[in-house]
Design an enzyme around this catalytic site. Sequence first.
Site, PDB file in Angstrom:
ATOM      1  N   SER A   1     -12.862  -9.743   2.578  1.00  0.00           N
ATOM      2  CA  SER A   1     -11.560  -9.706   1.912  1.00  0.00           C
ATOM      3  C   SER A   1     -11.062  -8.271   1.828  1.00  0.00           C
ATOM      4  O   SER A   1     -11.710  -7.413   1.219  1.00  0.00           O
ATOM      5  CB  SER A   1     -11.682 -10.299   0.507  1.00  0.00           C
ATOM      6  OG  SER A   1     -10.640  -9.822  -0.315  1.00  0.00           O
TER       7      SER A   1
ATOM      8  N   ASP B   1      -4.110 -15.736   7.175  1.00  0.00           N
ATOM      9  CA  ASP B   1      -2.816 -16.178   6.624  1.00  0.00           C
ATOM     10  C   ASP B   1      -2.032 -17.049   7.606  1.00  0.00           C
ATOM     11  O   ASP B   1      -1.065 -17.699   7.224  1.00  0.00           O
ATOM     12  CB  ASP B   1      -1.964 -14.970   6.229  1.00  0.00           C
ATOM     13  CG  ASP B   1      -2.552 -14.220   5.034  1.00  0.00           C
ATOM     14  OD1 ASP B   1      -3.370 -14.806   4.306  1.00  0.00           O
ATOM     15  OD2 ASP B   1      -2.188 -13.049   4.847  1.00  0.00           O
TER      16      ASP B   1
ATOM     17  N   ARG C   1       0.832  -1.215   0.000  1.00  0.00           N
ATOM     18  CA  ARG C   1       0.000   0.000   0.000  1.00  0.00           C
ATOM     19  C   ARG C   1       0.859   1.254   0.000  1.00  0.00           C
ATOM     20  O   ARG C   1       0.503   2.259  -0.624  1.00  0.00           O
ATOM     21  CB  ARG C   1      -0.957  -0.037   1.200  1.00  0.00           C
ATOM     22  CG  ARG C   1      -2.103  -1.059   0.989  1.00  0.00           C
ATOM     23  CD  ARG C   1      -2.724  -1.480   2.296  1.00  0.00           C
ATOM     24  NE  ARG C   1      -3.921  -2.308   2.137  1.00  0.00           N
ATOM     25  CZ  ARG C   1      -3.916  -3.624   1.898  1.00  0.00           C
ATOM     26  NH1 ARG C   1      -2.770  -4.281   1.755  1.00  0.00           N
ATOM     27  NH2 ARG C   1      -5.056  -4.305   1.803  1.00  0.00           N
TER      28      ARG C   1
END
Length: 430
Positions: free
Chosen positions: A165, A313, A25
């Site tokens: 998400s 994750d 980002r």
Amino acid sequence: MKVFTRRSRLKGTLTVPGDKSISHRAIMFGALAEGTTTVHGFLKGADCLSTIDCFRRMGISIEEKEGTIYVHGRGLHGLNESIQILDVGNSGTTTRLISGILAGQSFPSVLSGDASLNTRPMKRIMVPLSMMGADIRSCKDNDCAPLIIRGKELHAIHYNSPVASAQVKSCVLLAGLYAEGETSVTEPALSRDHTERMLRSFGAKIRSEGNTCTITPPQTLYAQHIEVPGDISSAAFFIVAGLITPGSEILIQNVGINPTRAGILQVCRNMGADITLENEREEGGEPVADLLVRRSELHGTIIEGDIIPTLIDELPVIALMACFADGETIIRDAHELRVKESDRIDIVSRNLHAMGADIIPTDDGFLINTTFGKEEIPVLHGADIECCLDHRIAMTFSIAGINADGETRILDSSCVDVSYPGFFEELERL
Ligand code: S3P
């Protein structure tokens, strides 16, 4: 290939590489800002290098001097058409976030990645972007990359995302920078909020209420200095290693503990883990702490519901941890694991089963049963581990290998460079 045998007493202090989500980002928002953004602690893993490469191809100058990355932003409308395909490598984050940006440009782009990336589902971004008026197509008509995106005038939508998400949410919000009107996204559970935090620091008008986030254009983004904290998803391997490897005590410094990312800490505590948070502070709008992890007697737990996106994750290495926790662990509501860099439900179950664990894959998770019996620790045995181009599988099974009898051979180990270059050396050092 890497070979592991049983070890004990992991001791020492380490810092893990910069957060992958925040590093991506910082480059993207820096490119769209006016002025030069500086990034300290940037993750030089293959995924984030793919993001740098894509923006360089669109005319953004990005350099590194003495460990700091300089992104010379050209404003919201400063990108140029790339004459080559944008190579997104193995990176789902690059693909899905950049698609939101490309949808609002005045030029066409083609995105393509590696064998794993080009099988991952892109319909989840094609649907909302098309609703905004974008022209985005899958070249092979299979809802996967390669994608061709012809920039268009976009209009705002309210999007009710069927999945929690951050990649989908961020894609829509980034397209929202270029749309007329207020764009908002509601998700079924809150996913990581780095986009919201960082866009706000770049000067974007963005507000969050519950699971809904709204962005208002037109606006200018202003260059920032970004301090990237250590990635909790990378720290996870050493957290679990410290908890299950006999005699261990590890201090992991400067780890990002944003609540939308730190579900693993809650789960570890629920399983009886001895983890102390030290030196808690805030850096660059993100909470950070040092984690002191000691070998612990663990017990099984249930992991389900809204906590899932905050540890998605980490589930492969959490499944490994459950093999060292007395009793049953149930992991459910994690269907998303099937569409990560590999089908992680399938590959984790197959590899742990090959090592002798009692693990049953379900549609949306795992059932793991561990009985300690007379042994002080449950016994896994070595096996040949296929990673399927998935960095987190390679690292999970390295930690398994140092807690198993015999030899564990990680067959395609180089994929760790996607998120953690130097992982094997660090494990060796401890
Ligand atoms: C990410 C979001 C998550 C995560 C991925 C990074 C991000 O993916 O699994 O590693 O940086 O936005 P989803 O958005 O598919 O859940």
